[in-house]
Design an enzyme around this catalytic site. Structure first.
Site, PDB file in Angstrom:
ATOM      1  N   LYS A   1       0.798  -1.306  -0.097  1.00 39.28           N
ATOM      2  CA  LYS A   1       0.177   0.056  -0.129  1.00 39.28           C
ATOM      3  C   LYS A   1       0.886   1.308   0.001  1.00 39.28           C
ATOM      4  CE  LYS A   1      -2.816   0.920   3.668  1.00 39.28           C
ATOM      5  NZ  LYS A   1      -2.443   2.161   4.244  1.00 39.28           N
ATOM      6  N   SER A   2       1.949   1.239   0.919  1.00 44.39           N
ATOM      7  CA  SER A   2       2.580   2.440   0.867  1.00 44.39           C
ATOM      8  C   SER A   2       3.419   2.857  -0.273  1.00 44.39           C
ATOM      9  CB  SER A   2       3.658   2.296   1.977  1.00 44.39           C
ATOM     10  OG  SER A   2       3.195   2.436   3.368  1.00 44.39           O
ATOM     11  N   ARG A  48       3.158   5.832  -3.297  1.00 42.17           N
ATOM     12  CA  ARG A  48       4.134   6.660  -3.435  1.00 42.17           C
ATOM     13  C   ARG A  48       4.344   6.424  -4.980  1.00 42.17           C
ATOM     14  NH1 ARG A  48       4.503   5.771   1.573  1.00 42.17           N
ATOM     15  NH2 ARG A  48       5.599   6.949   3.012  1.00 42.17           N
ATOM     16  N   ARG A  76      -8.439  12.244  12.667  1.00 40.62           N
ATOM     17  CA  ARG A  76      -7.042  11.977  12.682  1.00 40.62           C
ATOM     18  C   ARG A  76      -6.050  13.071  12.634  1.00 40.62           C
ATOM     19  NH1 ARG A  76      -5.501   6.889   9.062  1.00 40.62           N
ATOM     20  NH2 ARG A  76      -3.575   7.136  10.199  1.00 40.62           N
ATOM     21  N   SER A 130       7.243   8.873  12.130  1.00 44.19           N
ATOM     22  CA  SER A 130       6.300   8.889  11.311  1.00 44.19           C
ATOM     23  C   SER A 130       6.762   9.009   9.831  1.00 44.19           C
ATOM     24  CB  SER A 130       5.159  10.009  11.549  1.00 44.19           C
ATOM     25  OG  SER A 130       4.266  10.187  10.625  1.00 44.19           O
ATOM     26  N   ASP A 158       1.876  -1.192  11.689  1.00 43.28           N
ATOM     27  CA  ASP A 158       0.390  -1.594  11.352  1.00 43.28           C
ATOM     28  C   ASP A 158       0.111  -3.088  11.633  1.00 43.28           C
ATOM     29  OD1 ASP A 158       0.097   0.877  10.268  1.00 43.28           O
ATOM     30  OD2 ASP A 158       0.837   0.298   8.247  1.00 43.28           O
TER      31      ASP A 158
HETATM   32  C1  S3P Z   1       2.458   4.953   6.181  1.00 42.08           C
HETATM   33  C2  S3P Z   1       2.976   5.154   7.247  1.00 42.08           C
HETATM   34  C3  S3P Z   1       2.780   4.698   8.509  1.00 42.08           C
HETATM   35  C4  S3P Z   1       1.722   3.446   8.329  1.00 42.08           C
HETATM   36  C5  S3P Z   1       0.369   3.849   7.289  1.00 42.08           C
HETATM   37  C6  S3P Z   1       1.321   4.038   6.121  1.00 42.08           C
HETATM   38  C7  S3P Z   1       3.059   5.438   4.784  1.00 42.08           C
HETATM   39  O1  S3P Z   1       2.127   5.609   9.283  1.00 42.08           O
HETATM   40  O2  S3P Z   1       0.848   3.282   9.732  1.00 42.08           O
HETATM   41  O3  S3P Z   1      -0.236   2.761   7.325  1.00 42.08           O
HETATM   42  O4  S3P Z   1       2.805   4.892   3.638  1.00 42.08           O
HETATM   43  O5  S3P Z   1       3.901   6.218   4.986  1.00 42.08           O
HETATM   44  P1  S3P Z   1       3.339   6.627   9.998  1.00 42.08           P
HETATM   45  O6  S3P Z   1       4.700   6.190  10.079  1.00 42.08           O
HETATM   46  O7  S3P Z   1       3.293   7.953   9.647  1.00 42.08           O
HETATM   47  O8  S3P Z   1       2.947   6.107  11.527  1.00 42.08           O
END
Ligand code: S3P
Length: 427
Positions: free
Chosen positions: A12-13, A17, A113, A158, A307
């Protein structure tokens, strides 16, 4: 029991990107093995509203035909980030540099959030951003083409905060630096490296980016499988006796491997074989059922599996002894308050879980049972945890808001069906 092979969906991340970086470049790019779950579709829709042509070729392939970031148009309606924190926070970094005003909105969960965490550094760089009184969406962003570079000491580890600042840094005069208290996932930095953007990794905690003069993207980019989705099978196959599951083409990025390290520390039988070390590392993970023992997790281990902590807490209910998870206060501001809701769900299943402000204490092993209605609270990772619990118990649970799993793993139930063998069935 669970037996067989699964190709988990794209990360997903990394999919978010890939869509973002491909959209910034003035060209046509194809992203394959992408996760086209609801979160990433929200990112796609936002870029469409900014003037990028995006064509979904099939369930995992997307073609991005972009005029380039210089040609982005002011959207004629608010950009809807739906349930996706990554969409909202990373987009804020880019929108801060564009010569128009945009509004970001989200669903009920995202609208609760915290967004001030990205607005603080982006404002220091020269963007004008207004949030609700509670520091949440909607956000109105007035971009600035003369952003200043900053050195930002983030109070939290984060990747979303780090990435928002680094993305804005691509457009800022000079060199922007982000310093983190612990290392968060580094996918943004890996894209900078792939695209030869002017960045430097000073240490795992310190990243710099200097203004980028030319945006680019490969013609074809393949997304590795999501270790966060794989985590449900790693835990399910560990705790369900007789299981043996192989996961192929999984992303093995070191900043995401916390769940594998944690399960191994708890005595799980998980083995990893690296098959590709070019760019994002990928490989095969095999997991066979095995009795777990309790363990303690805190500090730098936490961002590497942020996560996965709900499903790790579930695993701990089946481990012999005590498991303690601390330094995970961030869980309170995810898609739900994952400390409260995970404990609630696990205790309803009959487990023995107590909470700290920043984590859990779990006494195991406990015999899990079904009782009444369970609720995912609209949180995709809790919905999948409940399905793994149901598979482990061997009886159907009544789960409200089950469909939340589609946010990150649209084929989750099909994949379960493909590896689930009920008692008495031939293998
Ligand atoms: C993410 C970063 C994480 C994660 C989120 C996806 C990302 O959050 O919990 O599901 O894609 O950068 P943080 O690192 O901001 O806590």
């Amino acid at each position: 029991m669970l037996r067989g092979t699964i190709q988990v969906p794209g990360d997903k991340s990394i999919t978010h990107r890939a869509i973002i970086f491909a959209s910034l470049a003035a060209k046509r790019s194809k992203i394959t093995d992408a996760l086209l779950g609801q979160d990433c579709l929200a990112t796609i829709d936002c870029f469409r509203s900014l003037g990028v042509t995006i064509f979904i070729e099939n369930d995992t392939t997307v073609v991005i035909d972009s005029p380039g970031v210089e040609q982005f148009q002011q959207p004629n309606k608010p950009l809807d980030c739906q349930n996706s924190g990554t969409t909202a926070r990373l987009l804020m970094g880019i929108l801060s540099a564009l010569p128009f005003e945009t509004t970001l909105i989200g669903d009920a969960s995202l609208s609760k959030r915290p967004m001030q965490r990205v607005v603080t550094p982006l404002t220091q760089m020269g963007a004008r951003i207004t949030l609700s009184e509670q520091g949440t969406l909607p956000a109105v962003i007035v971009g600035n083409q003369q952003l200043k570079s900053i050195t930002y000491h983030s109070p939290i580890a984060s990747a979303q905060v780090k990435s928002a600042v680094l993305l804005a840094g691509l457009f800022a005069q000079g060199t922007t630096t982000v310093v983190e208290p612990e290392q968060s996932r580094d996918h943004t930095e890996r894209f900078f490296e792939l695209l030869a953007y002017p960045f430097a990794q000073i240490s795992p905690y310190i990243t710099t980016i200097t203004r980028c003069s030319m945006f680019t993207f490969p013609d074809i980019y393949s997304v590795p499988g999501d270790i966060s989705s794989a985590a449900f099978w790693l835990v399910g196959a560990t705790v369900i006796p007789g299981s043996d599951v192989t996961l192929t083409h999984v992303g093995l990025n070191k900043t995401r491997m916390g769940i594998v390290e944690a399960l191994q520390k708890m005595n799980a039988h998980v083995s990893v074989q690296v098959t590709n070390t070019d760019g994002e590392q990928t490989g095969i993970i095999r997991v066979q059922s095995h009795q777990l023992c309790g363990a303690i997790f805190s500090g730098a281990q936490i961002p590497k599996m942020i996560d996965e902590l709900p499903i790790l807490a579930f695993a701990a209910t089946q481990a012999k002894g005590q498991t303690i998870i601390r330094d995970a206060k961030e869980l309170r501001v995810k898609e739900s308050d994952r400390i409260t809701q995970t404990a609630k769900v696990l205790n309803q299943l009959g487990a023995n879980v107590s909470t700290y402000e920043d984590g859990f204490m779990i006494e195991g092993p406990t015999h899990l049972t079904q009782s009444g209605y369970f609720n995912s609270f609209g949180d995709h990772r809790l919905a999948m945890l409940l399905v793994i619990a149901q598979t482990c118990i061997g009886e159907a649970l009544q789960i409200e808001n089950l469909s939340a799993y589609k946010v990150s793993y649209p084929t989750f139930l099909e994949d379960l069906e493909s590896i689930q063998i009920n008692e008495g069935e031939n293998e």
